[in-house]
Design an enzyme around this catalytic site. Structure first.
Site: not given
Length: 337
Positions: A134, A159, A265, A268, A291, A300
């Site tokens: 990120r 995150k 982004h 990514r 994630h 994706y």
């Protein structure tokens, strides 16, 4: 003398280790909430006033779903953590974010984009694409996070306050070695000038008073100038401003003639999509991206499903190879005429 409400809010946010950006955002939303209701004290208000504020933002401010959710989170934090006051059981609206497919670049477009970037911005963009970082994870990297021997990068406190290991692209190693040497020289200059401290997370600065001046804790991509820390008041060298990379990527995409809305982004997104194209399983990609839920990574797979769930268009099905050859021959006759 009792502290002002917004100062109390700042103090609790810092005690709970919220980022400075989140602190600024929450304080601003609470201030706007109070001003919207004529400077009434939040202790005198509750859920109906929050609903009215959100309705105003949605109907007159025309804010996005993510902005509306943020505007809701700030006063809820204030009531729960600062005022220790329970909100009445009135349904609070929470806007749903629209589900949109991410913008993904082809491999050729990535190379064209990188060819129009230079210096530190190119090295950062290479890590966004090559390691799936990120934007803020990239700018917050420290010298010690890069392991050349194991070809890995450690993303610390990502995150959800989780650490993870991502691959270090072989192609960036020579430039990253030179980048670290530039950081070393810059750090030596700061130390000679009586500075050299860097921001340390949480209570690490108290546990290790000398760590802030150690080379391994310096930012991998430091800012060109020192600045005053708004929380401590100390003059330090922070990391590079993320907006500089955002501008550089946007300009590079325009120069490369890429007809897409490209942001850092996007690199990514491209990292994840290209890994899935290469045959890596969804769980591996999920872990590399950091994630929490695999359903987030599943977005994706939709990008890879060409033509709507990989369905072949009936227009293509109606044209047989033989008829296509005949059409090409007819075009050839026309050309010869």
């Amino acid at each position: 003398m009792a502290k002002k409400l917004l100062d109390q809010l700042r103090e609790v946010l810092r005690l709970k280790h919220y980022s400075y950006r989140t602190e600024q955002s929450y304080v601003d939303w609470v201030r706007r909430f109070i001003l919207f209701h004529g400077k009434r004290h939040p202790a005198e208000m509750g859920a109906p006033e929050i609903q009215a504020f959100l309705a105003h933002l949605a109907m007159e401010g025309n804010v996005s779903a993510s902005t509306q959710n943020q505007a809701l989170s700030a006063p809820l934090f204030l009531y729960r953590e600062v005022l220790h006051q329970e909100i009445d059981p009135v349904p609070l609206p929470s806007a749903k974010r629209p589900q949109r497919l991410p913008t993904v670049l082809t491999r050729d477009e990535v190379l064209r984009l990188l060819n129009h970037l230079h210096g530190v911005h190119k090295r950062m963009a290479q890590l966004l694409y090559g390691s799936g970082l990120r934007l803020m994870e990239c700018v917050r990297l420290r010298v010690q996070d890069v392991d050349f021997e194991y070809r890995t990068i450690t993303v610390r406190d990502g995150k959800g306050e989780k650490d993870r290991i991502v691959p270090l692209p072989e192609t960036v190693i020579p430039e990253l070695r030179r980048q670290i040497e530039r950081v070393r020289l810059l750090h030596q200059e700061d130390l000679a000038a009586g500075y050299g401290e860097v921001y340390l997370p949480y209570a690490l600065a108290e546990k290790s008073p000398n760590a802030a001046r150690e080379f391994i804790w310096q930012y991998l991509f430091p800012a060109p100038r020192r600045s005053v820390d708004p929380r401590s008041g100390k003059e330090r060298r922070h990391h590079i401003d993320p907006s500089s990379l955002q501008r550089a990527v946007k300009q590079a995409a325009q120069k490369a003639g890429i007809p897409k809305r490209v942001t850092p982004h996007t690199l990514r997104h491209s990292f994840a999509t290209h890994l899935l194209q290469a045959g890596y399983d969804i769980r591996t990609v999920q872990e590399l991206l950091g994630h929490k839920d695999v359903r987030t990574t599943m977005i994706y797979t939709h990008v890879l499903q060409r033509g709507g769930l990989a369905v072949r268009s009936p227009l293509d099905l109606s044209i047989s190879p033989w008829s296509m050859m005949r059409s090409q021959c007819d075009l050839g006759k026309i050309d010869r005429r």
